[in-house]
Scaffold this motif. Structure first.
Motif, mmCIF file in Angstrom:
data_model
loop_
_atom_site.group_PDB
_atom_site.id
_atom_site.type_symbol
_atom_site.label_atom_id
_atom_site.label_comp_id
_atom_site.label_asym_id
_atom_site.label_seq_id
_atom_site.Cartn_x
_atom_site.Cartn_y
_atom_site.Cartn_z
ATOM 1 N N HIS A 110 0.807 -1.224 0.000
ATOM 2 C CA HIS A 110 0.000 0.000 0.000
ATOM 3 C C HIS A 110 0.840 1.274 0.000
ATOM 4 C CE1 HIS A 110 0.217 -0.986 4.395
ATOM 5 N NE2 HIS A 110 0.564 0.270 4.440
ATOM 6 N N ASP A 111 2.021 1.220 0.639
ATOM 7 C CA ASP A 111 2.841 2.444 0.729
ATOM 8 C C ASP A 111 3.282 2.936 -0.651
ATOM 9 O OD1 ASP A 111 2.695 2.951 3.387
ATOM 10 O OD2 ASP A 111 4.362 1.608 3.886
ATOM 11 N N SER A 112 3.789 1.998 -1.458
ATOM 12 C CA SER A 112 4.265 2.402 -2.787
ATOM 13 C C SER A 112 3.096 2.793 -3.687
ATOM 14 C CB SER A 112 5.088 1.282 -3.430
ATOM 15 O OG SER A 112 4.319 0.119 -3.502
ATOM 16 N N LEU A 113 1.962 2.116 -3.480
ATOM 17 C CA LEU A 113 0.777 2.431 -4.285
ATOM 18 C C LEU A 113 0.263 3.842 -3.980
ATOM 19 C CD1 LEU A 113 -0.954 0.674 -6.269
ATOM 20 C CD2 LEU A 113 -2.568 0.476 -4.402
ATOM 21 N N LEU A 114 0.226 4.163 -2.700
ATOM 22 C CA LEU A 114 -0.248 5.487 -2.303
ATOM 23 C C LEU A 114 0.733 6.580 -2.719
ATOM 24 C CD1 LEU A 114 -1.724 4.817 1.274
ATOM 25 C CD2 LEU A 114 -2.984 5.396 -0.783
ATOM 26 N N ALA A 115 2.020 6.228 -2.749
ATOM 27 C CA ALA A 115 3.046 7.211 -3.125
ATOM 28 C C ALA A 115 2.785 7.748 -4.532
ATOM 29 C CB ALA A 115 4.419 6.592 -3.037
ATOM 30 N N HIS A 116 2.222 6.888 -5.414
ATOM 31 C CA HIS A 116 1.889 7.348 -6.772
ATOM 32 C C HIS A 116 0.875 8.485 -6.741
ATOM 33 C CE1 HIS A 116 4.153 4.427 -8.952
ATOM 34 N NE2 HIS A 116 3.612 3.426 -8.292
ATOM 35 N N LEU A 117 0.028 8.464 -5.702
ATOM 36 C CA LEU A 117 -1.000 9.511 -5.562
ATOM 37 C C LEU A 117 -0.533 10.624 -4.626
ATOM 38 C CD1 LEU A 117 -4.069 7.129 -5.045
ATOM 39 C CD2 LEU A 117 -3.644 8.519 -7.060
ATOM 40 N N GLN A 118 0.763 10.622 -4.316
ATOM 41 C CA GLN A 118 1.368 11.600 -3.385
ATOM 42 C C GLN A 118 0.675 11.539 -2.026
ATOM 43 O OE1 GLN A 118 0.631 14.929 -6.081
ATOM 44 N NE2 GLN A 118 2.836 15.293 -6.152
ATOM 45 N N LEU A 119 0.385 10.315 -1.580
ATOM 46 C CA LEU A 119 -0.306 10.125 -0.304
ATOM 47 C C LEU A 119 0.421 9.111 0.564
ATOM 48 C CD1 LEU A 119 -3.991 9.763 -1.620
ATOM 49 C CD2 LEU A 119 -3.109 11.701 -0.337
ATOM 50 N N SER A 120 0.066 9.106 1.839
ATOM 51 C CA SER A 120 0.544 8.072 2.753
ATOM 52 C C SER A 120 -0.656 7.584 3.555
ATOM 53 C CB SER A 120 1.597 8.660 3.694
ATOM 54 O OG SER A 120 0.978 9.607 4.530
ATOM 55 N N MET A 121 -0.471 6.543 4.340
ATOM 56 C CA MET A 121 -1.581 6.036 5.159
ATOM 57 C C MET A 121 -2.062 7.112 6.141
ATOM 58 S SD MET A 121 -2.957 3.300 4.330
ATOM 59 C CE MET A 121 -4.347 3.129 5.401
ATOM 60 N N ASP A 122 -1.125 7.919 6.639
ATOM 61 C CA ASP A 122 -1.495 8.994 7.580
ATOM 62 C C ASP A 122 -2.460 9.983 6.920
ATOM 63 O OD1 ASP A 122 -0.147 8.053 9.722
ATOM 64 O OD2 ASP A 122 1.693 9.191 9.322
ATOM 65 N N ASP A 123 -2.236 10.230 5.619
ATOM 66 C CA ASP A 123 -3.140 11.140 4.896
ATOM 67 C C ASP A 123 -4.552 10.544 4.817
ATOM 68 O OD1 ASP A 123 -1.216 13.086 4.394
ATOM 69 O OD2 ASP A 123 -0.478 12.015 2.625
#
Lengths: 139, 499
Positions: B176-189
Motif C-alpha cells: 500500500h505504501d508504494s501504491l499510495l506514493a503514486h497519488l502523493q499520499l501516505s496512510m497517515d493522509d
C-alpha cells in the motif's frame, strides 16, 4: 421457516421495525423536537432576559446620574422613570406575546404527540367508518 | 471479543437493507401516493361515498414509511452492545452487502456510497482503484474487518464508516505504501481524510441544531449606538457556529480577560500577519452570541464592533476631528454597556505616519481605566516598537501572543475554509492540494505566517483548476505564476528548455 424476499429481508421485519420505532425512538424524538421548539420560541421572544430586565431603562435612554441643582436632578429622575415605564410596557407586551405563542406551541405539541400514538390505527378507523357508512352531510 | 463477521439476519442489517430499498425515487413515489390517497379519499367522502374513509386512513401508511426513513433508517445508530460487525458498520454500506461479502464486493459497495465518493473526489481513490487491490476470496474479509476496527479506534470514529473500511482495504494490501506514493499520499493522509469527513459530519450536525441567540429583546436594555453603527463593523451579526481549529487556548484567555475577572478589561492579540488574529476575534464574537456556550454572564450576548483605522481617519481628516470622533464613539460604547470594541491593526492608532495617527493620549487613559472592554490586534514587530516608544501602553495591555500553526492545524484550518472557496470559485479541492499548499507556502511565501500563507496559496490555486478539480499541480502552477520559480517536474522537452 422465515421467508426472505429477493431483496434479503422479510416483510414481517418491516412491520415490526416500523412500529417499534414509531412507539419507541420515534415518539421520544418527537418529544425532543417539541421541547426544542418551546426553547427556541422562549429564546426568540427573550422571555427570560426581558423578565430579568423588566424595569431597566429602555435602550439606556436617560440612564446615568445628573449633578447640579435639585431641579436638574428631579428632571433626570422623571426622565429615568418615564424611560423605565416605557421599557416595562414594551417588555411586558413582548413577554405576554411570547407566553401566548409558547402556550400555543404546548397545545399544538400535545395534540401532535397524541395523534402520533393513534396514527398507525388510522387505516383501521378508515375501514370501520367505510363499513359503518357514515359520511358528513354537507347540504 | 474479536468481531470478524456480519450477522445478515440482525435487526440492524434488515433496517439497513430497508433503507437502501427506500431510495429517493421510492420516497418521492410514496409522498405522491400519500397525497393522491388523501385528495381522492376526501373527494369521495365529500360526494357521500364512505369508501373514501379507507383511502384517507391508508394515507398514513406511505407517510409513516417516509417518517421512518428520515427518523431512523437514514442514519442508523450503532447498537449499544456490539456483537458483530453489522452492529457498528455504517447503514449505507451494510444495506448493500450480501450475506458473505468478499473484500472485492466491499470495495464495490464503498464506491457507491457518500463516504466512497468523498475519497474519490478528495483523494483520487475511486472504486476502480479499490477493486484492483482487493481480494476476491471470502476468507480475506475477516482481515479487512479486523483492520477496520483498529482504524476506527485510532481515528475515534463513531461507526465503521465507509472511509474507515476504505482505509482498511488499503491497509491490508501488502504494497500500500508504494501504491499510495503514486497519488502523493501516505496512510497517515488517509487517516487524516477520515477525520476530515468526521469533522464535516459534525459541522452538518451542528448546523442542524437550532441556534439560540437571545431573541428580539436581547439588546433592549442597552443603549443606542448611531455613530458606532456608521463607523464600525458589527461582526457579531455575521457569526457562524464554526469552531476554531487552533488557538483555542488564546480564545479562552480572551474571554477570561474581557469578562472582567482581571484588573484591566482589555486584551492585545499580538502575532505575525497571517496567524489568524482577526479570526480569533470573529470566533470570540461567535462564542458570545451562542446561548449554549460557556461564557460569563457579564459579557454574554455582547456585540463586537471592529473599528477600522483607515476609514476613521478618512472620515475625520483633521487631528481635532478624529479625536472628537473617537471620543464620541467611546462614549457610545460606554453608555451602551453591551459593546466590545476591537481595534484591528491597532498599531495605526499608536504611531504617526501615512494612514496612521497617534491617539495614545486619548486611548491609554481609557485602557488604563479598564471600564470599557477593548480588544486590539497588532503585528508583533510593531507591538515591540510601540512598547519601546511608550512603555505605558505595554504595561496597560493584557498581551495574548499568537504563534504560527503546525502542519496538522494548518491543514485542518484549510479544510474548514474549503467550503467557502469551493462555493465561490465553483471548484473541488483535492487533499493533495492542501498538503502541497502547506509545503510550497512554507518554502516560497514569506509575507505572511502560517496558516495565512497556505490559505492564500490555496485560494490562488483555484484559478488553475483542471476540469473543476484543484490538484497539487494547480498549486504548483499558482506558485510558478506568482513567484516565477519552477516547482513542478519538467515533463516535456519544452518544459526543460524553458527552465
Amino acid at each position: 421457516m422465515v421467508y426472505y424476499s429477493s431483496n434479503g429481508y422479510n416483510e414481517a421485519m418491516f412491520l415490526v421495525g416500523i412500529l417499534s420505532w414509531w412507539y419507541g425512538r420515534g415518539w421520544n424524538d418527537r418529544i425532543s423536537i417539541i421541547v426544542q421548539r418551546i426553547y427556541s420560541t422562549s429564546d426568540y421572544f427573550s422571555v427570560g432576559r426581558l423578565l430579568m430586565t423588566l424595569f431597566s431603562p429602555y435602550r439606556q435612554i436617560s440612564a446615568g446620574s445628573a449633578s447640579g441643582s435639585i431641579d436638574a436632578k428631579m428632571r433626570q429622575m422623571v426622565d429615568q422613570l418615564v424611560s423605565r415605564l416605557i421599557g416595562a410596557f414594551v417588555r411586558a407586551f413582548m413577554i405576554i406575546l411570547g407566553l401566548v405563542v409558547l402556550f400555543l406551541h404546548i397545545i399544538v405539541g400535545s395534540i401532535v404527540l397524541l395523534l402520533w400514538l393513534i396514527i398507525p390505527l388510522f387505516p383501521v378507523f378508515g375501514l370501520l367508518l367505510s363499513v359503518v357508512g357514515w359520511v358528513p352531510k354537507w347540504f | 471479543m474479536v468481531l470478524t463477521g456480519i450477522n445478515y439476519n440482525s435487526t440492524r442489517s434488515h433496517k439497513a437493507r430497508f433503507n437502501v430499498q427506500l431510495s429517493k425515487n421510492i420516497v418521492t413515489l410514496l409522498g405522491v401516493s400519500a397525497f393522491i390517497l388523501m385528495i381522492a379519499g376526501s373527494a369521495l367522502v365529500f360526494i357521500g361515498w364512505p369508501i373514501g374513509w379507507t383511502l384517507i386512513g391508508l394515507t398514513v401508511v406511505p407517510a409513516m414509511i417516509i417518517e421512518w426513513k428520515h427518523g431512523e433508517l437514514k442514519d442508523l445508530i450503532p447498537t449499544k452492545e456490539v456483537n458483530s460487525i453489522d452492529d457498528i458498520l455504517d447503514g449505507d454500506v451494510l444495506g448493500r452487502l450480501s450475506r458473505s461479502p468478499t473484500p472485492y464486493e466491499i470495495a464495490t459497495v464503498i464506491g457507491q456510497v457518500y463516504g466512497g465518493h468523498f475519497f474519490a473526489a478528495r483523494f483520487g481513490i475511486g472504486s476502480g482503484f479499490l477493486q484492483e487491490i482487493s481480494s476476491k476470496e471470502k476468507i480475506d474479509t475477516s482481515t479487512v474487518w479486523k483492520e477496520a476496527l483498529s482504524i476506527q479506534d485510532k481515528t475515534k470514529t463513531k461507526t465503521l464508516s465507509a472511509g474507515v473500511v476504505l482505509a482498511a482495504l488499503i491497509q491490508v494490501y501488502p504494497k500500500h505504501d508504494s501504491l499510495l506514493a503514486h497519488l502523493q499520499l501516505s496512510m497517515d493522509d488517509i487517516f487524516s481524510g477520515i477525520k476530515w469527513q468526521n469533522h464535516i459530519d459534525n459541522i452538518i450536525e451542528e448546523y442542524k441544531k437550532p441556534r439560540l441567540t437571545g431573541g428580539i429583546g436581547r439588546d433592549w436594555s442597552f443603549g443606542w449606538i448611531p455613530n458606532l453603527s456608521s463607523f464600525g463593523q458589527n461582526i457579531s451579526e455575521y457569526t457562524s457556529p464554526l469552531k476554531l481549529e487552533s488557538h483555542n487556548d488564546s480564545l479562552d484567555k480572551l474571554i477570561d480577560m474581557l469578562s472582567g475577572t482581571g484588573d484591566r478589561n482589555n486584551a492585545v492579540i499580538v502575532g505575525p500577519n497571517g496567524t489568524g488574529k482577526t479570526e480569533i476575534v470573529h470566533a470570540f464574537a461567535a462564542r458570545l452570541m451562542d446561548a449554549k456556550a460557556d461564557v460569563p454572564s457579564n459579557i454574554k450576548f455582547h456585540q463586537v464592533f471592529l473599528l477600522d483605522a483607515s476609514s476613521l481617519i478618512s472620515a475625520a481628516p483633521g487631528r481635532g476631528e478624529l479625536e472628537g470622533l473617537i471620543n464620541d464613539l467611546m462614549n457610545e460604547v460606554y453608555r451602551a454597556k453591551n459593546i466590545i470594541i476591537c481595534l484591528d491593526n491597532a498599531q495605526l492608532f499608536f504611531e504617526e505616519g501615512v494612514g496612521s495617527v497617534d491617539l495614545s493620549n486619548l486611548l491609554v487613559p481609557i485602557l488604563e481605566a479598564g471600564s470599557m472592554p477593548i480588544i486590539l490586534t497588532m503585528d508583533d514587530q510593531r507591538y515591540l516598537q510601540i512598547s519601546q516608544n511608550n512603555s505605558l501602553i505595554a504595561s496597560t495591555l493584557n498581551r495574548i501572543s499568537i504563534s504560527q500553526t503546525s502542519r496538522d492545524e494548518t491543514i485542518a484550518i484549510m479544510q474548514d475554509k474549503l467550503a467557502h472557496f469551493e462555493f465561490h470559485h465553483g471548484v473541488t479541492y483535492m487533499y493533495q492540494s492542501l498538503t502541497e499548499s502547506y509545503r510550497l507556502g512554507e518554502r516560497y511565501v514569506h509575507d505572511l505566517a502560517m496558516p495565512g500563507r497556505a490559505i492564500k496559496l490555496l485560494e490562488s490555486a483555484a484559478e488553475y483548476a483542471e476540469d473543476g478539480l484543484v490538484t497539487a499541480n494547480s498549486v504548483q502552477e499558482a506558485i510558478e505564476q506568482t513567484v516565477g520559480v519552477k516547482v513542478s517536474v519538467a515533463s516535456t522537452d519544452d518544459d526543460r528548455k524553458n527552465y
